[in-house]
Design an enzyme around this catalytic site. Structure first.
Site, PDB file in Angstrom:
ATOM      1  N   THR A 115     -33.256  36.724   8.924  1.00  4.64           N
ATOM      2  CA  THR A 115     -33.501  35.382   9.435  1.00  4.64           C
ATOM      3  C   THR A 115     -34.971  35.002   9.324  1.00  4.64           C
ATOM      4  OG1 THR A 115     -31.701  35.756  10.967  1.00  4.64           O
ATOM      5  CG2 THR A 115     -33.066  33.880  11.450  1.00  4.64           C
ATOM      6  N   THR A 143     -31.030  31.187   8.555  1.00  3.56           N
ATOM      7  CA  THR A 143     -30.629  32.577   8.317  1.00  3.56           C
ATOM      8  C   THR A 143     -29.506  32.687   7.292  1.00  3.56           C
ATOM      9  OG1 THR A 143     -29.881  34.586   9.474  1.00  3.56           O
ATOM     10  CG2 THR A 143     -28.864  32.541  10.160  1.00  3.56           C
ATOM     11  N   GLU A 194     -27.948  35.707   8.038  1.00  2.00           N
ATOM     12  CA  GLU A 194     -27.517  36.800   8.932  1.00  2.00           C
ATOM     13  C   GLU A 194     -28.224  38.097   8.595  1.00  2.00           C
ATOM     14  OE1 GLU A 194     -26.735  38.509  11.913  1.00  2.00           O
ATOM     15  OE2 GLU A 194     -25.678  39.750  10.473  1.00  2.00           O
ATOM     16  N   ASP A 236     -21.076  37.713  13.024  1.00  2.00           N
ATOM     17  CA  ASP A 236     -21.551  37.424  14.396  1.00  2.00           C
ATOM     18  C   ASP A 236     -20.386  37.162  15.355  1.00  2.00           C
ATOM     19  OD1 ASP A 236     -24.195  37.841  13.974  1.00  2.00           O
ATOM     20  OD2 ASP A 236     -24.826  35.760  14.104  1.00  2.00           O
ATOM     21  N   SER A 256     -24.279  32.470  17.996  1.00  6.34           N
ATOM     22  CA  SER A 256     -25.603  32.854  17.515  1.00  6.34           C
ATOM     23  C   SER A 256     -26.502  33.177  18.693  1.00  6.34           C
ATOM     24  CB  SER A 256     -26.205  31.699  16.722  1.00  6.34           C
ATOM     25  OG  SER A 256     -27.554  31.960  16.406  1.00  6.34           O
ATOM     26  N   GLY A 288     -34.387  37.858  14.576  1.00  4.96           N
ATOM     27  CA  GLY A 288     -34.219  39.123  15.298  1.00  4.96           C
ATOM     28  C   GLY A 288     -32.839  39.330  15.886  1.00  4.96           C
ATOM     29  N   GLY A 289     -31.816  38.613  15.373  1.00  4.43           N
ATOM     30  CA  GLY A 289     -30.478  38.803  15.936  1.00  4.43           C
ATOM     31  C   GLY A 289     -30.505  38.506  17.422  1.00  4.43           C
TER      32      GLY A 289
HETATM   33  N1  GLU Z   1     -27.063  35.993  12.833  1.00  4.78           N
HETATM   34  C1  GLU Z   1     -28.016  36.081  13.899  1.00  4.78           C
HETATM   35  C2  GLU Z   1     -27.795  34.994  14.926  1.00  4.78           C
HETATM   36  O1  GLU Z   1     -27.368  33.934  14.590  1.00  4.78           O
HETATM   37  C3  GLU Z   1     -29.392  35.992  13.395  1.00  4.78           C
HETATM   38  C4  GLU Z   1     -29.707  37.165  12.569  1.00  4.78           C
HETATM   39  C5  GLU Z   1     -31.073  37.649  12.718  1.00  4.78           C
HETATM   40  O2  GLU Z   1     -31.952  36.982  13.250  1.00  4.78           O
HETATM   41  O3  GLU Z   1     -31.299  38.745  12.264  1.00  4.78           O
HETATM   42  O4  GLU Z   1     -28.067  35.200  16.066  1.00  4.78           O
END
Ligand code: GLU
Length: 601
Positions: A412, A430, A432, A454, A478, A499-500
């Site tokens: 991302t 992103t 992902e 996700d 997300s 950062g997920g």
């Molecule tokens: N897919 C994640 C989200 O939407 C973001 C992925 C990432 O920041 O590494 O929360």
């Protein structure tokens, strides 16, 4: 990475001055460093990448507004940061409009195709959910992309330039090329076996079987052509035309290589995305989440992101404590506990279809008071903590279990732009995982997302309903949390990060650092991070462990992790001045710039 290069160059010069032999590899002078902080006026841009920042700044210099610059910078990130973002993915765009003095958002999140079901991530042969990588490197993980329509719709509402104009600089970068840095090469290396399964991806990113060399020039002519085609013919060429046909064909028939590079442990499954799924995609314009924190208004992204509601709930909990009067370790203890409580609720209640009444309750002060009463200043709560009951009747403390700490990836990308008129964009986009689903659409030069991973692959909430199971047309939950903070009704601060699920905690921690702990914005971004997401342990950067581990109350289990996030932000100061800030070190450092420097020189 760059600061280290510079350091090496300085040493080399010092050695030369002392009369030592010139090292053979010293012929090429070091590139100028990226600047993570810029102070000035007239507009500001911060991204993870110097080329994208330069493109955005140029748009501002030529009289474009923040939305124009954000789109041009994002399109450039699709070239230079292709493993994190691009037209094959999605994202969330938060915009403060100076004229109406309102915050707007665009939900450009990928959507599940009509063929997706609640059991799409269950292996029919075993009845078990797929392993993450098995689902990721497949057609099953690909959501209908929303990025290009986010750009189109942002420009149609608030822009002053055409999409065609704003794609042009990015197309030029793709065609003429850019210099491969350590981050770019290492992201390919980390994906070598996945990328190596696909003829299109290997041809682009593994020429001769290896990532391109650091320092070499990288070109992506197919992507330049795709951008130009969109510039000429509009977004329909993607959503209703030949690019979309190629995209759907890639999902249905992954472009497997006859001679794969390296082994891949799983079968690569196709899936059923169709051109009708693409034609049916729409961006949405949800009202932002809003919470008040110490007299400031904090605006964030609503569902399908859990970012706004989780950051808002945690801030509401923290507002009940005077963090300023505590030691930093005690303030960090409260920050970690508030994160855990907000995550318990996010996991239980937040998904694409959460009723607005539930979201409203999760952001009520009365609810935060009930949650805050669980925090013990003298010890960490045993994790996981139970979700609360956002039913409007608040008072005592509640109980029952739920953890979901799966997601801590760091792909991302995020960018922040402010213009001279006072408009501000905070945009997280992103595909992902770093490298998305590993498939470059043949002949088109962009990677597909794996955003549908996700979704929860199987129910996570025991006997309670899981808000984040897959369904046709649904958007996966997300954690992206682009955030704009107003003071006295005017923008004060805008921040965001990749950062997920750690996005939520990193945004929260940056806000606490800046608002409560007396740090400047650059300090708030640079400070060591930790992320507690209602799991048994808290991920913490080594510098956080060194600084606070001994002084945290008992019960915290810190698990060392190299780095969390790669943030950008802008703070609006008095008299039209702005501070643009990016990471000084994480992920190779980011690039901040302003239209006019302060003080001028
Ligand atoms: N897919 C994640 C989200 O939407 C973001 C992925 C990432 O920041 O590494 O929360």
């Amino acid at each position: 990475m760059r600061p280290r290069l510079l350091f090496t160059a300085t040493i080399a010069l010092a050695t030369m001055a002392a009369g030592a032999a010139v090292p053979a590899q010293a012929a090429k002078p070091a590139e100028p460093p990226k600047e993570p902080v810029a102070v000035g006026y007239g507009g500001a841009v911060s991204t993870v990448d110097e080329t994208a920042t330069a493109v955005g700044l140029d748009v501002l210099r030529r009289g474009g507004n923040a939305v124009d610059a954000a789109v041009a910078a994002a399109a450039t990130l699709g070239v230079t940061e292709p493993f994190s973002a691009g037209v094959g993915g999605g994202g969330f765009f938060v915009y403060y409009d100076a004229k109406s003095r309102r915050v707007h958002t665009i939900d450009g999140r990928e959507a599940a195709p009509a063929s997706m079901t609640a059991t799409s991530f269950t292996n029919p042969a075993t009845g078990q959910p797929y392993a993450f990588d098995e689902a990721r490197i497949s057609g099953l993980s690909v959501g209908v992309p929303g990025t290009l329509l986010t750009w189109r719709d942002a420009l149609a509402r608030w822009g002053s330039r055409s999409l065609a104009q704003l794609l042009t600089p990015a197309a030029r970068v793709a065609e003429k090329g850019f210099t491969v840095d350590e981050t770019f090469a290492s992201q390919i290396a980390a994906n070598r076996n996945a990328f190596g399964q696909f003829s299109s991806t290997s041809a682009l990113y593994l020429p001769g079987g290896q990532p391109p060399a650091v320092g070499s020039t990288f070109r992506n002519r197919d992507l330049a052509d795709t951008y130009r085609l969109i510039a000429e013919r509009g977004t329909d060429v993607f959503y209703r035309g030949e690019v979309g046909r190629d995209l759907a064909a890639t999902v249905q028939h992954p472009p497997l290589s006859a001679r794969p590079l390296g082994a891949w442990p799983y079968p690569i499954r196709p899936a059923g995305m169709t051109t009708a799924d693409l034609a049916g995609y729409r961006t949405r314009f949800p009202a932002p989440t809003r919470s008040e924190y110490r007299g400031l208004e904090v605006y964030g992204m609503s569902t399908p992101s859990s970012g706004g509601v989780a950051v808002g709930e945690a801030l509401n909990i923290l507002e009940r404590y005077d963090l300023r009067s505590m030691s930093v370790a005690q303030a960090m203890h409260h920050y970690l506990e508030a994160s855990a409580l907000a995550f318990a609720d996010r996991n239980r209640y937040v998904g694409d279809h959460t009723p607005s009444g539930v979201l409203r309750e999760l952001l009520r002060d009365g609810y935060a008071k009930e949650r805050a009463c669980l925090i013990d200043a003298a010890a960490a709560l045993p994790k996981p903590v139970a979700p609360g009951v956002p039913d409007g009747a608040y008072g005592g403390c509640s109980a029952a279990p739920a953890a979901d700490t799966r997601d801590d990836r760091k792909s991302t990308t995020n960018l922040t732009v402010a213009d001279r008129w006072g408009n501000v964009v905070e945009y997280t986009l992103t595909i992902e995982a770093t490298g998305g689903n590993g498939m470059v659409v043949p002949g088109r030069g962009f990677l597909l997302n794996n955003e549908l991973t996700d979704f929860n692959f199987a129910p996570t909430q025991g006997s309670a309903p899981d808000p984040n199971l897959p369904a046709p047309g649904k958007r996966p939950r997300s954690s992206m949390a682009p955030t704009i903070v107003l003071a006295d009704g005017r923008p004060f601060l805008a921040v965001g990060t990749p950062g997920g699920a750690t996005i939520i905690t990193t945004v929260l921690q940056m806000l606490v650092n800046r608002i409560d702990l007396g740090m400047s914005l650059p300090q708030a971004l640079a400070a060591p991070r930790a992320s507690q997401r209602n799991g048994a342990s808290t991920q913490a950067e080594p510098a956080f462990i060194t600084a606070y581990a001994d002084d945290l109350p008992p019960g915290h289990v810190l698990a060392s992790t190299a780095e969390l996030g790669a943030a950008t932000g802008i703070e609006l100061l008095r008299n039209g001045r702005m501070v643009a800030a990016a990471e000084p070190v994480r992920r190779g450092g980011g690039a901040a710039a302003v239209v006019g420097r302060w003080p001028q020189h």
